[in-house]
Scaffold this active site. Structure first.
Site, PDB file in Angstrom:
ATOM      1  N   LYS A 122      40.809  39.514  46.478  1.00  0.00           N
ATOM      2  CA  LYS A 122      41.936  40.436  46.237  1.00  0.00           C
ATOM      3  C   LYS A 122      41.787  41.150  44.892  1.00  0.00           C
ATOM      4  O   LYS A 122      41.919  42.369  44.817  1.00  0.00           O
ATOM      5  CB  LYS A 122      43.241  39.647  46.302  1.00  0.00           C
ATOM      6  CG  LYS A 122      44.445  40.490  46.580  1.00  0.00           C
ATOM      7  CD  LYS A 122      45.514  39.772  47.353  1.00  0.00           C
ATOM      8  CE  LYS A 122      45.963  38.430  46.885  1.00  0.00           C
ATOM      9  NZ  LYS A 122      45.630  37.704  45.783  1.00  0.00           N
TER      10      LYS A 122
ATOM     11  N   THR B 181      39.064  41.466  43.183  1.00  0.00           N
ATOM     12  CA  THR B 181      37.858  42.279  43.292  1.00  0.00           C
ATOM     13  C   THR B 181      38.179  43.623  43.953  1.00  0.00           C
ATOM     14  O   THR B 181      37.702  44.675  43.528  1.00  0.00           O
ATOM     15  CB  THR B 181      36.816  41.494  44.118  1.00  0.00           C
ATOM     16  OG1 THR B 181      36.633  40.219  43.511  1.00  0.00           O
ATOM     17  CG2 THR B 181      35.495  42.211  44.184  1.00  0.00           C
TER      18      THR B 181
ATOM     19  N   ARG C 114      47.344  40.545  36.708  1.00  0.00           N
ATOM     20  CA  ARG C 114      47.867  39.360  36.021  1.00  0.00           C
ATOM     21  C   ARG C 114      46.814  38.746  35.107  1.00  0.00           C
ATOM     22  O   ARG C 114      45.629  38.843  35.360  1.00  0.00           O
ATOM     23  CB  ARG C 114      48.276  38.303  37.057  1.00  0.00           C
ATOM     24  CG  ARG C 114      49.544  38.641  37.786  1.00  0.00           C
ATOM     25  CD  ARG C 114      49.839  37.583  38.833  1.00  0.00           C
ATOM     26  NE  ARG C 114      48.773  37.522  39.813  1.00  0.00           N
ATOM     27  CZ  ARG C 114      48.572  36.505  40.632  1.00  0.00           C
ATOM     28  NH1 ARG C 114      49.359  35.444  40.563  1.00  0.00           N
ATOM     29  NH2 ARG C 114      47.605  36.533  41.502  1.00  0.00           N
TER      30      ARG C 114
ATOM     31  N   LYS D  79      35.326  25.491  39.274  1.00  0.00           N
ATOM     32  CA  LYS D  79      34.572  26.552  38.621  1.00  0.00           C
ATOM     33  C   LYS D  79      34.977  27.931  39.140  1.00  0.00           C
ATOM     34  O   LYS D  79      35.068  28.138  40.344  1.00  0.00           O
ATOM     35  CB  LYS D  79      33.085  26.295  38.892  1.00  0.00           C
ATOM     36  CG  LYS D  79      32.141  27.129  38.066  1.00  0.00           C
ATOM     37  CD  LYS D  79      30.708  26.599  38.234  1.00  0.00           C
ATOM     38  CE  LYS D  79      29.700  27.595  37.676  1.00  0.00           C
ATOM     39  NZ  LYS D  79      28.353  27.011  37.593  1.00  0.00           N
TER      40      LYS D  79
ATOM     41  N   ALA E 111      51.827  32.657  42.089  1.00  0.00           N
ATOM     42  CA  ALA E 111      52.540  33.288  43.204  1.00  0.00           C
ATOM     43  C   ALA E 111      53.088  32.276  44.196  1.00  0.00           C
ATOM     44  O   ALA E 111      53.969  32.602  44.971  1.00  0.00           O
ATOM     45  CB  ALA E 111      51.622  34.266  43.931  1.00  0.00           C
TER      46      ALA E 111
ATOM     47  N   PHE F 230      48.261  35.770  45.972  1.00  0.00           N
ATOM     48  CA  PHE F 230      48.121  35.031  47.231  1.00  0.00           C
ATOM     49  C   PHE F 230      48.398  35.901  48.456  1.00  0.00           C
ATOM     50  O   PHE F 230      48.184  37.106  48.420  1.00  0.00           O
ATOM     51  CB  PHE F 230      48.990  33.773  47.233  1.00  0.00           C
ATOM     52  CG  PHE F 230      48.439  32.707  46.333  1.00  0.00           C
ATOM     53  CD1 PHE F 230      47.095  32.353  46.367  1.00  0.00           C
ATOM     54  CD2 PHE F 230      49.259  32.052  45.427  1.00  0.00           C
ATOM     55  CE1 PHE F 230      46.586  31.365  45.537  1.00  0.00           C
ATOM     56  CE2 PHE F 230      48.741  31.063  44.593  1.00  0.00           C
ATOM     57  CZ  PHE F 230      47.403  30.727  44.646  1.00  0.00           C
TER      58      PHE F 230
ATOM     59  N   PHE G 216      30.843  40.906  54.041  1.00  0.00           N
ATOM     60  CA  PHE G 216      29.883  39.861  53.681  1.00  0.00           C
ATOM     61  C   PHE G 216      28.617  40.107  54.489  1.00  0.00           C
ATOM     62  O   PHE G 216      28.667  40.732  55.564  1.00  0.00           O
ATOM     63  CB  PHE G 216      30.436  38.469  54.015  1.00  0.00           C
ATOM     64  CG  PHE G 216      31.320  37.908  52.944  1.00  0.00           C
ATOM     65  CD1 PHE G 216      30.914  36.809  52.182  1.00  0.00           C
ATOM     66  CD2 PHE G 216      32.554  38.478  52.671  1.00  0.00           C
ATOM     67  CE1 PHE G 216      31.729  36.297  51.189  1.00  0.00           C
ATOM     68  CE2 PHE G 216      33.371  37.968  51.680  1.00  0.00           C
ATOM     69  CZ  PHE G 216      32.962  36.867  50.938  1.00  0.00           C
TER      70      PHE G 216
ATOM     71  N   TRP H 115      31.950  44.646  45.785  1.00  0.00           N
ATOM     72  CA  TRP H 115      31.392  43.458  45.124  1.00  0.00           C
ATOM     73  C   TRP H 115      29.939  43.728  44.723  1.00  0.00           C
ATOM     74  O   TRP H 115      29.549  43.471  43.597  1.00  0.00           O
ATOM     75  CB  TRP H 115      31.479  42.226  46.044  1.00  0.00           C
ATOM     76  CG  TRP H 115      31.222  40.952  45.291  1.00  0.00           C
ATOM     77  CD1 TRP H 115      32.144  40.144  44.703  1.00  0.00           C
ATOM     78  CD2 TRP H 115      29.960  40.340  45.022  1.00  0.00           C
ATOM     79  NE1 TRP H 115      31.545  39.078  44.082  1.00  0.00           N
ATOM     80  CE2 TRP H 115      30.199  39.179  44.261  1.00  0.00           C
ATOM     81  CE3 TRP H 115      28.634  40.672  45.337  1.00  0.00           C
ATOM     82  CZ2 TRP H 115      29.183  38.335  43.815  1.00  0.00           C
ATOM     83  CZ3 TRP H 115      27.604  39.848  44.896  1.00  0.00           C
ATOM     84  CH2 TRP H 115      27.892  38.682  44.140  1.00  0.00           C
TER      85      TRP H 115
END
Lengths: 556, 556
Positions: free
Chosen positions: A71, A73, A94, A105, A273, A301, A381, A409
């Site tokens: 999101k 990204t 945010r 990570k 959220a 979210f 993807f 991305w």
């Protein structure tokens, strides 16, 4: 295609001095309070009161899955793409919470070639805003117990103190404590607990305040507990509001940073959220709208939680209204909503995509119901097949939303240009007519039922008797006009994180409610939602260190 | 004479851009990480490894009284005076703690026309160093309980966890708590407590580290508790040291600010002097000594606590050695040491001054005993009479120290020029030959006795049996070479805050000892010293607020 980790990509980038980025956004150099060379706060005097003439685009998502959707990204990629096609655009995001950095990570500043930088700074202390919020929260807590210790002139019932302490840390041991032990010099023993800072009402107040005066007034209205007769004691009763505002003064100026492509971005405030209202500050959004023609912002979210609160809380309170909404989805995540396990995502399964697309379709319907024109960003993807992509596009189109394949991305803003053009076409059409889900005047329990049945599609809404009594008490005390902030799992439309896809007829259980009189909403807690996360068995912290050159390793 | 409050004076000042101040100090602009226009961090790469060729002057004081002495004010005034008489001088000071700001009104950045600015920033969040230290401390705490929660592979005895949590807040309710309540998901219940951040070992480690690698190594050595067999568990065992160093990385660069007269000042690190070692960071002192010919630094509270620790801990570990010492006194404070009440200070009482001067004389003797040439700064108040001033001068001279009247509070650096010239004469004479009080090889209990009898002039030293056993255990574990950090009241040479003047023959009771293996000292707790302060009945916070223009009111 992208090479290397998010951190490697971010480190390889040549950042532009923040004064140059500010100039791009039309912010004069003398309005900047620099924090190093690549971050700056923008003075409130320079931005408050300017007309917010830009158009607001809300980026939200399907219910998140372990497969990831991207999101932030997408917010970054779309904003970069808008600038590439000649639109004066900015993003408003945010700030990440520090605590989760040491658990699993990963950062919260986008990824690949759609990142906000300097990412290490933003993910760690940044400009100190969250530390200021933690301090203000805990100053109030100290003043409460100090007041009781020195004679309790206000008559606060120590058993009915609702204000909790806060830390920006994942620390389960602090969820429930007994404090004030060790004798009279240490005050009255009582039960208490810590929430993570991003779940605190101070964070919500910070994000909903229009200016410093509104901030101080909201802080003063916060309820910290009640007397034996049930009447509320506020932060103003304790004379804590002024000192808290002093602690938050500098933090209230929004933080300016840049994307990898040099697009100006405000990152300011960051309530979770699932347990809070989940949007960046009203001040940052307003400021961006006064500087840019199009502002892309994000609600945390899934659309059911983040977007609903963005619309029914932030927009309702601030007068903001989105001109378009973008729902982020991926083929992989929809496959999980369609019933596949994470290990099965590699192989083509169009039927699973079609089943899972029900989750996307439901969000499209819901967001459209608010009068917001909807587009879908389909983050591509490598494993996605054409048939799977077509299945998503078909399902979205049938629900009235165009889906656009995005590759920001790996390709940066160039990978989201088609989406950007579609967004601009929607803005040009001017079909938005935002209306909140429910009117202020609706009784509180009715508002909860409205959200649960219309947005979550629950069959039955069960409000625990004690919670129902509290709602009646809030109405009698004059808080009946407030909107509802639901705290529930982000993984499902329901309160059960295992119920994926587009469930209907489920029971929605409200176990407790809490008054956030300063933020201006009533929190309804549904299911098992933690206001203080824990760390996993092998926390990311174990792999984080400085290399011999003093650079950070293992954080992302 | 000065007009108005410290805050009014500070606000009326025209500050110079921090890059100009840096240039004055020989710091290139590209070594600066600005925090706004008047504060900057100086990159470690630019300052580490430079030869520390300057001479170090230590400012310390008599035992403090409610009448006030003005130690920071004198440090600032003397440094300004040195620059006025043509000396390339800098000051190195501690950062103030946030907690006390909300207790009793007043800041910690000097006063009158001898102030460091911007004082509101420095007294509040400044550049976020203390927040970073708090975060690192609490990350370790969370990792400890998380380790036990997930199976406790290291075999830590939960009853013997000595690591405490920290907040930069005065909050007595957190001194002693039981945490981990509420069931298995919240971990194992156990006793714990919070210290104020400035009392934490992380603060001491931060202030004693030579560079980032030393910081990470010291963090790793910190002991968090022990196993059933008594062996220690460290932060490195928990793999917490790397992530803690990451949280502290940016903070470790020293903060550059200015005096009202534009003198460059490093303000960096700030352990309390009664419960910790009480000096600014080694990195800041070294950096200043590599940039200036004379560096004026300060050790907290009275000479017995602050200066002793400065010499036996900071100088011992870092190789620093003062070329001269300045003990700050006032006629009014000496009158209180001579037995007068605060209400009686307005009238002349030479006999009381003579009696109270015994406190000053004792400090002169002690500091001289370290091989440090001593001067006295007598901060002048309007009520001081010539006869009283002469009484102080006479007593100091008899003890081998010249006393110089100072009026920097009202006159700025011009009011401390006589003192500055005297300091330069002492430095030119080159008579300093610093030697610590005790050798590393002395047994720990002997070191405590040495401090108590030689510095505090105690008759008897009583180490509680359990504490004595702990000292033996530390020696067996290889920590016998460490110096001692006494935690006791600052108001008296003894452990009894009511025992003013120059008491002898008192009993010095050590009730507990604690190992700070990362900081590299053993804390000896004597008498009732709080590691977490409380707030008073009417906390200063009640009077603090923002005015309609967003300016801070009531903080100073």
């Amino acid at each position: 295609m992208a090479q290397g980790s998010d951190l490697e990509i971010a480190r390889a980038a040549r950042l532009r001095p923040i004064a140059e980025i500010a100039a791009t956004a039309g912010i004069p150099a003398d309005a900047l309070e620099p924090y190093g060379n690549y971050k700056a706060k923008v003075a409130l005097e320079a931005i408050l009161g300017r007309p917010a003439t830009g158009k607001l685009v809300l980026v939200t998502g399907i219910n998140p899955t372990p497969a990831g959707e991207g999101k932030t990204t997408t917010t970054v990629g779309l904003t970069d793409a808008l600038r590439r096609i000649g639109v004066r655009a900015m993003a408003a995001l945010r700030e990440p919470s520090l605590g989760p950095c040491f658990g699993v990570k990963g950062g919260a500043t986008g990824g690949g070639y759609a990142q906000v930088v300097p990412m290490e700074d933003i993910n760690l202390h940044f400009t100190g805003d969250f530390h200021a919020i933690t301090s203000a929260n805990n100053l109030l807590a100290a003043l409460i117990d100090n007041h009781v210790h020195w004679g309790n002139a206000l008559g606060l019932d120590p058993r009915r103190i609702t204000w909790r302490r806060a830390l920006d840390m994942n620390d389960r041991a602090l969820r429930q404590i007994v404090q004030g032990l060790g004798g009279a010099a240490n005050g009255h023993p009582r039960e208490d607990g810590f929430d993570i800072t991003v779940a605190s009402e101070v964070m919500a107040v910070f994000c909903l305040a229009n200016d410093l005066a509104d901030l101080q007034a909201r802080l003063g209205r916060m309820v910290v507990g009640s007397r034996r007769d049930g009447s509320f004691v506020t932060a103003a009763d304790l004379k804590a509001d002024g000192a808290m505002a002093v602690l938050l003064r500098d933090a209230l100026a929004p933080n300016l940073v840049q994307t990898l492509e040099g697009t100006p971005v405000f990152i300011h405030g960051g309530p979770f959220a699932n347990i809070a209202h989940g949007c960046n500050s009203v001040i940052a959004t307003h400021a961006a709208l006064s500087l840019a023609d199009v502002v892309v912002t994000e609600a945390g979210f899934g659309c059911d939680l983040g977007a609903e609160k963005f619309l029914d809380i932030k927009c309702r309170q601030s007068g903001l209204a989105p001109a378009a909404g973008v729902i982020v989805a991926t083929v992989r995540a929809l496959k999980m909503h369609g019933g596949l396990a994470k290990a099965e995502l590699g192989r083509e399964d169009v039927a699973a995509v079609r089943r899972g697309a029900a989750n996307l379709v439901r969000h499209i319907e819901n967001l459209s119901g608010f009068g917001v024109p909807v587009l879908v960003a389909l983050n591509r993807f490598g494993t996605d097949t054409e048939a799977e992509i077509d299945a998503v596009k078909g399902a979205a189109a049938a629900a009235g939303a165009e889906a656009h394949l995005c590759t920001h991305w790996s390709d940066g803003g160039a990978g989201a240009e088609a989406l950007a053009r579609a967004v601009m076409a929607r803005l040009a059409a001017g079909t938005a007519s935002f209306r909140p889900l429910y009117p202020d005047a609706m009784p509180l329990a009715e508002k909860i039922r409205m959200i649960a049945t219309r947005i979550y599609r629950a069959g039955e809404v069960v409000i625990a008797p004690a919670a129902a009594r509290k709602l009646e008490g809030y109405e009698q005390a004059g808080f009946g006009h407030l909107p509802i902030c639901v705290a529930k799992t982000q993984y499902s439309f329901s309160a059960d994180p295992g119920l994926l896809g587009a469930p209907t007829g489920h029971t929605f259980p409200v176990r407790d409610v809490r008054l956030s009189a300063g933020a201006g909403f009533i929190v309804a807690l549904a299911g098992e939602v933690m206001t203080m996360p824990g760390l996993p068995k092998v926390p990311a912290a174990e792999g984080i260190c400085l290399d011999p050159a003093g650079r950070i390793e293992g954080l992302f």
